[in-house]
Enzyme design. Structure first.
Site, PDB file in Angstrom:
ATOM      1  N   SER A   1     117.847  91.580  30.041  1.00 57.88           N
ATOM      2  CA  SER A   1     117.538  90.429  30.894  1.00 57.88           C
ATOM      3  C   SER A   1     116.557  89.506  30.187  1.00 57.88           C
ATOM      4  O   SER A   1     115.981  89.847  29.154  1.00 57.88           O
ATOM      5  CB  SER A   1     116.936  90.890  32.227  1.00 57.88           C
ATOM      6  OG  SER A   1     115.594  91.306  32.041  1.00 57.88           O
TER       7      SER A   1
ATOM      8  N   SER B   1     113.565  88.331  31.206  1.00 57.67           N
ATOM      9  CA  SER B   1     112.210  88.289  31.765  1.00 57.67           C
ATOM     10  C   SER B   1     111.119  88.206  30.706  1.00 57.67           C
ATOM     11  O   SER B   1     109.979  87.851  31.015  1.00 57.67           O
ATOM     12  CB  SER B   1     111.960  89.516  32.653  1.00 57.67           C
ATOM     13  OG  SER B   1     111.873  90.694  31.870  1.00 57.67           O
TER      14      SER B   1
ATOM     15  N   LYS C   1     107.536  94.931  29.826  1.00 63.03           N
ATOM     16  CA  LYS C   1     106.704  93.781  30.196  1.00 63.03           C
ATOM     17  C   LYS C   1     105.467  93.776  29.300  1.00 63.03           C
ATOM     18  O   LYS C   1     105.226  94.688  28.522  1.00 63.03           O
ATOM     19  CB  LYS C   1     106.257  93.857  31.663  1.00 63.03           C
ATOM     20  CG  LYS C   1     107.382  94.028  32.680  1.00 63.03           C
ATOM     21  CD  LYS C   1     108.223  92.788  32.862  1.00 63.03           C
ATOM     22  CE  LYS C   1     109.315  93.025  33.903  1.00 63.03           C
ATOM     23  NZ  LYS C   1     110.233  91.864  34.018  1.00 63.03           N
TER      24      LYS C   1
ATOM     25  N   SER D   1     110.651  86.696  36.289  1.00 60.24           N
ATOM     26  CA  SER D   1     110.266  88.065  35.981  1.00 60.24           C
ATOM     27  C   SER D   1     109.826  88.785  37.245  1.00 60.24           C
ATOM     28  O   SER D   1     108.937  88.321  37.962  1.00 60.24           O
ATOM     29  CB  SER D   1     109.116  88.078  34.958  1.00 60.24           C
ATOM     30  OG  SER D   1     108.645  89.394  34.754  1.00 60.24           O
TER      31      SER D   1
END
Length: 250
Positions: free
Chosen positions: A38, A40, A101, A196
């Site tokens: 993805s 994010s 992250k 996100s």
């Protein structure tokens, strides 16, 4: 002859078993590959990036092993991440799903976003405009704003500088309450701030137990932009992002 064939078959099985055990050992204690599905973490990580995560960076928990067997609690040889590390962790609500992250808050930190500006312990983080950035490969093609963000210094070390994206400064996560990171937890956010799902969403991700950390992202070993199907062999070389291969994750 039959005995010799049987012996050869047994040696092949043993070789395969040894190779599998070595691979599991390396994956558990040293490095594990991950891919980015993805957007994010754009612009730091792109959809189609493949990277290695160091398992030894924060010590070892049950999540360091395949399938996260419930053999013990806590961490062995554990250490906290540095603020600004890009880390893989198991989603707290299920303990299975891998998320990646950037670590923004450490235990005891106060984290808040006001009008799109990140604040750490009451201090506004420096954000320098870098111009427009076109996001591709994660939904519709859109142009957003790119910034260079510098996190506060930590334990005598200079603050980590990295790039972030902002589509707006008035989105759902651009004005938050102040989060106080509990002991034994960290707070993580994606670099693509308005796209996100991260610690700002308390009912979805929230604070991340240190035990759930899998490792620190180190470098990209392969990257593909998705423009070539698996059967379009002739197009493969043009789909590879050659410039990203063996680049460090910062």
């Amino acid at each position: 002859m039959a005995k010799k064939k049987s012996g050869g078959w047994l040696e092949s099985v043993k070789t395969i078993l040894y190779a599998a055990l070595i691979a599991i050992g390396v994956r558990t204690v040293a490095f594990e590959p991950f891919n980015i599905p993805s957007g994010s973490m754009i612009p730091t990580l792109l959809v189609g990036d493949y990277l290695f995560v160091s398992k030894f960076s924060y010590g070892y928990s049950r999540h360091s092993m395949p399938f996260s067997p419930n053999l013990f609690e806590g961490r062995i040889f554990g250490s906290l991440p540095q603020r600004g590390d890009v880390a893989v962790f198991k989603l707290p609500r299920d303990g299975v799903t891998d998320y990646i992250k950037r670590i923004i808050g450490l235990p005891g930190d106060r984290i808040q976003v006001r009008n799109g500006i990140l604040h750490v312990n009451g201090q506004a983080v420096t954000r320098e405009a870098m111009g427009p950035f076109t996001v591709e490969g994660d939904g519709p093609r859109i142009t957003v704003r790119r910034y260079r963000e510098t996190l506060p210094p930590e334990n005598g070390r200079p603050g980590v500088t990295h790039e972030i994206l902002e589509a707006t400064d008035d989105g759902p996560f651009d004005n938050t309450v102040e989060f106080r990171v509990p002991d034994g937890h960290v707070f993580a956010m994606g670099d693509n701030r308005d796209n996100s799902l991260d610690s700002r969403a308390m009912n979805a991700v929230g604070f991340i137990p240190v035990e759930n950390l899998v490792g620190r992202a180190e470098f990209i070993f392969f990257s593909v932009d998705g423009s070539a199907a698996w059967w379009e062999v002739w197009a493969w070389p043009f789909a590879i992002r050659w410039s990203r291969i063996f680049s460090a994750v910062r």
